[in-house]
Motif scaffolding. Structure first.
Motif, short mmCIF file in Angstrom:
data_model
loop_
_atom_site.label_atom_id
_atom_site.label_comp_id
_atom_site.label_asym_id
_atom_site.label_seq_id
_atom_site.Cartn_x
_atom_site.Cartn_y
_atom_site.Cartn_z
N PRO A 5 0.81 -1.23 0.00
CA PRO A 5 0.00 0.00 0.00
C PRO A 5 0.84 1.27 0.00
N ASN A 6 1.93 1.29 0.76
CA ASN A 6 2.78 2.48 0.81
C ASN A 6 3.50 2.71 -0.52
N GLN A 7 3.88 1.63 -1.18
CA GLN A 7 4.51 1.77 -2.50
C GLN A 7 3.53 2.35 -3.51
N ILE A 8 2.27 1.93 -3.42
CA ILE A 8 1.25 2.48 -4.32
C ILE A 8 1.06 3.97 -4.05
N THR A 9 1.06 4.34 -2.77
CA THR A 9 0.91 5.75 -2.39
C THR A 9 2.07 6.58 -2.92
N LEU A 10 3.29 6.07 -2.78
CA LEU A 10 4.47 6.79 -3.29
C LEU A 10 4.43 6.88 -4.82
N PHE A 11 3.91 5.82 -5.45
CA PHE A 11 3.74 5.84 -6.91
C PHE A 11 2.81 6.99 -7.30
N ALA A 41 -4.39 7.71 -10.63
CA ALA A 41 -4.07 8.12 -9.26
C ALA A 41 -5.28 7.96 -8.35
N SER A 42 -6.46 8.30 -8.86
CA SER A 42 -7.68 8.18 -8.05
C SER A 42 -7.97 6.72 -7.71
N ILE A 43 -7.80 5.84 -8.69
CA ILE A 43 -8.02 4.41 -8.47
C ILE A 43 -6.99 3.86 -7.48
N SER A 44 -5.74 4.31 -7.62
CA SER A 44 -4.69 3.83 -6.72
C SER A 44 -4.95 4.26 -5.28
N ASP A 45 -5.62 5.41 -5.11
CA ASP A 45 -5.97 5.88 -3.77
C ASP A 45 -6.92 4.90 -3.09
N ALA A 46 -7.92 4.45 -3.84
CA ALA A 46 -8.86 3.47 -3.28
C ALA A 46 -8.16 2.13 -3.07
N LEU A 47 -7.25 1.78 -4.00
CA LEU A 47 -6.58 0.47 -3.95
C LEU A 47 -5.65 0.36 -2.75
N ASP A 48 -4.87 1.41 -2.47
CA ASP A 48 -3.91 1.29 -1.36
C ASP A 48 -4.63 1.15 -0.01
N GLY A 49 -5.76 1.85 0.14
CA GLY A 49 -6.53 1.72 1.37
C GLY A 49 -7.12 0.33 1.52
N TYR A 50 -7.64 -0.21 0.41
CA TYR A 50 -8.22 -1.56 0.43
C TYR A 50 -7.15 -2.60 0.76
N LYS A 54 -6.89 -5.26 3.72
CA LYS A 54 -6.96 -6.67 3.33
C LYS A 54 -5.71 -7.44 3.73
N LEU A 55 -4.53 -6.82 3.55
CA LEU A 55 -3.26 -7.49 3.85
C LEU A 55 -2.79 -7.21 5.28
N ASN A 56 -3.59 -6.46 6.01
CA ASN A 56 -3.22 -6.08 7.38
C ASN A 56 -1.86 -5.37 7.39
N GLN A 57 -1.72 -4.42 6.47
CA GLN A 57 -0.45 -3.70 6.33
C GLN A 57 -0.61 -2.20 6.61
N SER A 58 -1.57 -1.87 7.48
CA SER A 58 -1.71 -0.47 7.88
C SER A 58 -0.48 -0.06 8.68
N SER A 59 -0.03 1.16 8.47
CA SER A 59 1.17 1.63 9.18
C SER A 59 1.04 3.12 9.47
N SER A 60 1.85 3.58 10.41
CA SER A 60 1.86 5.01 10.75
C SER A 60 2.32 5.84 9.55
N PHE A 61 3.33 5.32 8.83
CA PHE A 61 3.82 6.03 7.65
C PHE A 61 2.72 6.13 6.60
N GLY A 62 1.98 5.04 6.41
CA GLY A 62 0.89 5.03 5.44
C GLY A 62 -0.21 6.01 5.83
N ALA A 63 -0.55 6.06 7.11
CA ALA A 63 -1.58 6.98 7.60
C ALA A 63 -1.15 8.43 7.38
N PHE A 64 0.16 8.69 7.43
CA PHE A 64 0.68 10.03 7.21
C PHE A 64 0.75 10.37 5.71
N ILE A 65 1.34 9.47 4.91
CA ILE A 65 1.65 9.80 3.52
C ILE A 65 0.44 9.73 2.59
#
Length: 195
Positions: A5-11, A41-50, A54-65
């Motif tokens: 998810p964080n890689q998608i956000t950085l993308f 970019a809009s689709i990737s926004d929904a995808l990284d959150g999903y 789904k993968l239980n990969q929520s992180s503080s960095f992800g919540a920030f970025i």
């Protein structure tokens, strides 16, 4: 930190200069290219959150970025649209939307410092605002004034413009409404006197 998810956000952040470059290319399809990048970019926004859930990969960095990436892309698009259309009402709407993002970011930081960030958590109105905003921005970017032999891309320009204007106006109204709603929710904390 380097979860999917964080890689998608950085993308999504990396897409911003590409988005601007494509829009300003002197090519007949530059508007559609910029539209396609913004849509991605809009689709990737929904995808990284999903995927984070789904993968239980929520992180503080992800919540920030994640919200940073969203705001950077939207602000870049709004500035670009205001410059491109050179219309007073488009510019005012863009300024209102950008100002709201700055205000809400500051308000969330303040409420977090008081341990009450949940008081101004994302509401349904905020979600509707985001949906209308994305549709309005994409419609204003996409100007199908070129020949592509696909029925989808041969919609009358006026149809796309009217739909884009409609969603942009709705997004502006919801921007103001959600701002007032968040401000009212935070007001008890804002008016509190320091001892």
């Amino acid at each position: 930190m380097w979860t999917i998810p964080n890689q998608i956000t950085l993308f999504r952040i990396i897409l911003i200069p590409i988005f601007l470059l494509v829009f300003y290319l002197p090519l007949s399809w530059s508007n559609f290219g910029a539209f396609a990048i913004f849509w991605t970019a809009s689709i990737s926004d929904a995808l990284d959150g999903y995927l984070a859930r789904k993968l239980n990969q929520s992180s503080s960095f992800g919540a920030f970025i994640d919200p940073v990436a969203d705001k950077l892309m939207v602000v870049a698009a709004l500035v670009m649209i205001a410059q491109d259309y050179q219309s007073w009402w488009v510019s005012i709407a863009a300024i209102i939307m950008i100002s709201r993002e700055v205000f809400i970011s500051a308000l969330r930081e303040f409420m977090s410092s008081r341990g009450k960030r949940d008081v101004i958590a994302v509401s349904n109105m905020g979600k509707y605002k985001t949906a209308a905003q994305m549709l309005g921005i994409m419609g204003l970017i996409w100007q199908p004034n070129y020949d592509i032999p696909l029925i989808l891309f041969q919609l009358p320009h006026e149809v796309i413009n009217y739909a884009a204007y409609f969603f942009f106006v709705v997004a502006t109204i919801l921007t103001v409404s959600s701002l007032v709603s968040y401000f009212k929710a935070a007001w008890p904390e804002l008016k509190e006197q320091k001892s």
